[in-house]
Design a protein around this motif. Structure first.
Motif, mmCIF file in Angstrom:
data_model
loop_
_atom_site.group_PDB
_atom_site.id
_atom_site.type_symbol
_atom_site.label_atom_id
_atom_site.label_comp_id
_atom_site.label_asym_id
_atom_site.label_seq_id
_atom_site.Cartn_x
_atom_site.Cartn_y
_atom_site.Cartn_z
ATOM 1 N N ASN A 213 -18.133 87.546 44.735
ATOM 2 C CA ASN A 213 -19.352 87.770 45.514
ATOM 3 C C ASN A 213 -19.068 88.077 46.983
ATOM 4 O OD1 ASN A 213 -21.276 87.526 43.457
ATOM 5 N ND2 ASN A 213 -21.094 85.306 43.525
ATOM 6 N N GLN A 214 -17.802 88.107 47.358
ATOM 7 C CA GLN A 214 -17.411 88.397 48.734
ATOM 8 C C GLN A 214 -16.751 89.765 48.796
ATOM 9 O OE1 GLN A 214 -18.280 86.414 51.179
ATOM 10 N NE2 GLN A 214 -19.010 84.794 49.825
ATOM 11 N N VAL B 51 -22.784 88.525 48.371
ATOM 12 C CA VAL B 51 -23.861 88.617 47.383
ATOM 13 C C VAL B 51 -24.253 87.202 46.991
ATOM 14 C CG1 VAL B 51 -24.494 89.462 45.088
ATOM 15 C CG2 VAL B 51 -23.039 90.855 46.581
ATOM 16 N N VAL B 52 -25.562 86.911 47.096
ATOM 17 C CA VAL B 52 -26.060 85.557 46.868
ATOM 18 C C VAL B 52 -27.156 85.579 45.802
ATOM 19 C CG1 VAL B 52 -27.097 83.522 47.950
ATOM 20 C CG2 VAL B 52 -25.616 85.029 49.307
ATOM 21 N N ILE C 101 -25.879 89.428 52.212
ATOM 22 C CA ILE C 101 -25.824 89.082 53.636
ATOM 23 C C ILE C 101 -24.682 89.876 54.254
ATOM 24 C CG2 ILE C 101 -25.493 87.239 55.319
ATOM 25 C CD1 ILE C 101 -26.388 85.283 53.048
ATOM 26 N N ILE C 102 -25.002 90.599 55.315
ATOM 27 C CA ILE C 102 -24.003 91.356 56.060
ATOM 28 C C ILE C 102 -23.590 90.515 57.265
ATOM 29 C CG2 ILE C 102 -23.544 93.441 57.389
ATOM 30 C CD1 ILE C 102 -25.780 94.815 55.742
ATOM 31 N N ALA D 8 -22.764 99.062 53.129
ATOM 32 C CA ALA D 8 -23.183 97.719 52.712
ATOM 33 C C ALA D 8 -24.511 97.756 51.965
ATOM 34 C CB ALA D 8 -23.275 96.798 53.931
ATOM 35 N N VAL D 9 -25.451 98.562 52.426
ATOM 36 C CA VAL D 9 -26.744 98.675 51.750
ATOM 37 C C VAL D 9 -26.553 99.303 50.368
ATOM 38 C CG1 VAL D 9 -29.002 99.823 51.834
ATOM 39 C CG2 VAL D 9 -28.084 98.683 53.886
ATOM 40 N N ASP D 10 -25.766 100.360 50.287
ATOM 41 C CA ASP D 10 -25.507 101.000 48.993
ATOM 42 C C ASP D 10 -24.805 100.043 48.031
ATOM 43 O OD1 ASP D 10 -26.659 103.323 49.949
ATOM 44 O OD2 ASP D 10 -24.737 104.343 50.291
ATOM 45 N N GLU D 11 -23.806 99.326 48.522
ATOM 46 C CA GLU D 11 -23.091 98.370 47.674
ATOM 47 C C GLU D 11 -24.015 97.253 47.230
ATOM 48 O OE1 GLU D 11 -20.117 96.673 45.379
ATOM 49 O OE2 GLU D 11 -20.233 98.684 46.256
#
Length: 150
Positions: free
Chosen positions: A51-52, A71-72, A84-85, A107-110
């Motif tokens: 998740n990291q 990712v949470v 969370i970025i 980051a948004v796409d991922e």
């Protein structure tokens, strides 16, 4: 920007990442580029957690940007997963080049690829230029954040 590569960070990227984290008035107070031991330990924890996502932006083999995407999974918002970025940094020689935008777009796409329904980030209250940057990219200042050192 065609020569830019956004890729997972590798252990050999740690000195460049830490140097960027320390390269402002806030980072200079809280980072220790002279002792990379705690950063290497943190990298090992991050690398072992699916998740990291610690990434770097590299140009010509040189690390010029970084961020961490977490990712949470959650129960709130009807069981939504959010991301969370954190730790967004661009090398001083690259600021204003569009690199920060490319990193946030990545980051948004991922986040979407990871099934997230929400992307969030925090920014220190003193970073007013960063706040304008995030707002230009569609983020809204929606919450008040709190921290408690342990």
């Amino acid at each position: 920007m065609s020569d830019l590569e956004i890729r997972p960070a590798a252990p050999e990227d740690i000195p460049a990442i830490v140097a960027m984290l320390a390269d402002d008035s806030l980072g200079a107070q809280r980072e220790s580029p002279d002792d990379l031991t705690p950063y290497r330990m943190a990298y090992d924890r991050l690398a072992g957690d699916p998740n990291q996502h610690l990434v770097v932006a590299a140009r010509g083999g040189k690390v010029v940007g970084t961020l961490q995407l977490t990712v949470v999974p959650g129960l709130s918002r009807r069981g939504s997963t959010r991301s969370i970025i954190e730790g967004v940094r661009v090398h001083s020689a690259e600021r204003g080049s569009g690199l920060g935008t490319r990193l946030i777009e990545w980051a948004v796409d991922e986040s979407a690829c990871q099934g997230c329904q929400l992307v969030q980030l925090t920014s220190d209250v003193t970073r007013t230029d960063a706040h304008r940057f995030y707002e230009r990219l569609g983020f809204e200042a929606s919450h008040v954040g709190f921290k408690k050192p342990l």
